[in-house]
Scaffold this active site. Sequence first.
Site, short mmCIF file in Angstrom:
data_model
loop_
_atom_site.label_atom_id
_atom_site.label_comp_id
_atom_site.label_asym_id
_atom_site.label_seq_id
_atom_site.Cartn_x
_atom_site.Cartn_y
_atom_site.Cartn_z
N PHE A 1 0.85 -1.19 0.00
CA PHE A 1 0.00 0.00 0.00
C PHE A 1 0.88 1.24 0.00
O PHE A 1 1.77 1.38 0.84
CB PHE A 1 -0.93 0.03 1.23
CG PHE A 1 -1.96 1.12 1.13
CD1 PHE A 1 -3.14 0.91 0.44
CD2 PHE A 1 -1.74 2.36 1.69
CE1 PHE A 1 -4.09 1.92 0.30
CE2 PHE A 1 -2.68 3.39 1.57
CZ PHE A 1 -3.85 3.16 0.87
N ASP B 1 9.15 2.44 1.49
CA ASP B 1 8.02 3.24 1.97
C ASP B 1 7.86 2.95 3.47
O ASP B 1 7.40 1.87 3.85
CB ASP B 1 6.75 2.84 1.20
CG ASP B 1 5.51 3.61 1.68
OD1 ASP B 1 5.54 4.14 2.80
OD2 ASP B 1 4.53 3.65 0.92
N LYS C 1 2.55 9.94 8.23
CA LYS C 1 1.84 9.50 9.43
C LYS C 1 2.45 10.05 10.71
O LYS C 1 2.29 11.21 11.04
CB LYS C 1 1.76 7.97 9.45
CG LYS C 1 0.75 7.44 8.40
CD LYS C 1 0.28 6.04 8.75
CE LYS C 1 -0.54 5.40 7.67
NZ LYS C 1 -1.96 5.65 7.76
C1 LIG Z 1 2.85 2.42 3.71
C2 LIG Z 1 1.93 3.54 3.33
N1 LIG Z 1 2.26 4.35 2.32
C3 LIG Z 1 1.47 5.38 1.95
C4 LIG Z 1 0.29 5.62 2.59
C5 LIG Z 1 -0.58 6.77 2.17
O1 LIG Z 1 -0.51 7.76 3.13
P1 LIG Z 1 -1.60 8.94 3.18
O2 LIG Z 1 -2.89 8.32 3.57
O3 LIG Z 1 -1.05 9.88 4.20
O4 LIG Z 1 -1.65 9.55 1.84
C6 LIG Z 1 -0.11 4.80 3.65
C7 LIG Z 1 -1.38 5.02 4.35
O5 LIG Z 1 -1.90 4.19 5.04
C8 LIG Z 1 0.74 3.73 4.04
O6 LIG Z 1 0.41 2.90 5.04
#
Ligand SMILES: Cc1ncc(COP(=O)(O)O)c(C=O)c1O
Length: 401
Positions: free
Chosen positions: A141, A227, A257
């Site tokens: 994700f 990520d 986050k």
């Molecule tokens: C690993 C990861 N990358 C990217 C995102 C996307 O982040 P945002 O919701 O702040 O755009 C998330 C959100 O849950 C995530 O868990």
Amino acid sequence: MPLSTKETADLYAQYLIGNYGRAPISIVKGQGSYVWDADGKKYLDLLPGLGVDGLGHCPPSVVEALRKQAGELLHIHNNYLMEGQGKLARALVKHLSGMGEAKAFFCNSGTEASEAAIKLARLWGKKNGGKWKIVSLENGFHGRTYGALTATGQPKLQAGTEPLLPGFIYVPINDTKALEQAFEDREICGFMAEPVQGEGGIFPCTKEFLTAASALCDLRGALLMYDEVQAGMGRTGDMFAYQTVGAPAPDILWLAKALGGGFPIGAMLARPEVAEHMVPGTHGTTFGGNPLACAAGLAVIETVEKENLLAHVRAMGEHLGQGLHGLREKFPALVREVRRIGLMAALDLSVPGKPYLEKCRDEGLLINCTHDTVLRLLPAMNVSAAELDEGLRILEKALAQ
Ligand SMILES: Cc1ncc(COP(=O)(O)O)c(C=O)c1O
């Protein structure tokens, strides 16, 4: 006078787009690992802000830093210097290992940080052999905008929004053979992965897999990209999850986050020889890394350091893990598997998790359910053993019903 839950629900029904599955509670106040709803009911929140409130709700150091900054300067655009960005970048880089004198780019969210990483990888790849394709993981994700969504190897999240970005290849997590096959394509400029898949249900990459990925990137001339939006900022017991996994350092790493402790901010960090490909005009954002966001980020890092929270996360993680394994022993038919690293934990059930989630909520515990059967917990990094025990008691009661 705050609105009642019913009044807020009526506003939602009339004025809000229904793109979220929303619990019928209206949260009006939070402190540490607890929140209160509009009807005065108190909940233990073991998933505060879906990983955003890494120091719990309204951490005093972050609130104070925001108050102070708000009285001085709310926003200034990125064509000027901002002291806070410089200090926050320095504080983040200090915690990296093996990335040289890395450089930072600030944005507003996890999806924006993923986009920045994808763009930087392509900017780098075009100059290094005309490469442009990216390998990412199935079940990963990375966010909801088009680049991040395409990188997200979950067809169900992409369905109906095609065409996606061209040039993405997906492989299963920890499948080195599939990765080697993917790298047969000579146009690959990067491999990106969450060192611990969060939304996917708490699946850590193995050290061996990421070591193989790093070697393939070196061999083929591609970038290793992590990520750490969900797993980073201390949640695994180290500042960055790749350090907990023991994986090779990446060329690009991104965060969001918990970085802002409740205030929106994202960051991408890159080795200097990679970062230099993002020159004026290639990327930018109006709000990214504004003074408020950077003040919050700095307060988060200082609090993690001062309160020795990384060691606390490791200890509380063990405590939580023991409790969850205890639940698995008590309910072997219901709990298929416990997965945990630091304070990222999952109970994988043999049946849909939603009814259990709802029972927990009725009993005053907030967690979430991902991928239908996985109950996910991302407690605040300063959660106490007593709070975890309280949550485990409620979970046990819900599972027993
Ligand atoms: C690993 C990861 N990358 C990217 C995102 C996307 O982040 P945002 O919701 O702040 O755009 C998330 C959100 O849950 C995530 O868990």
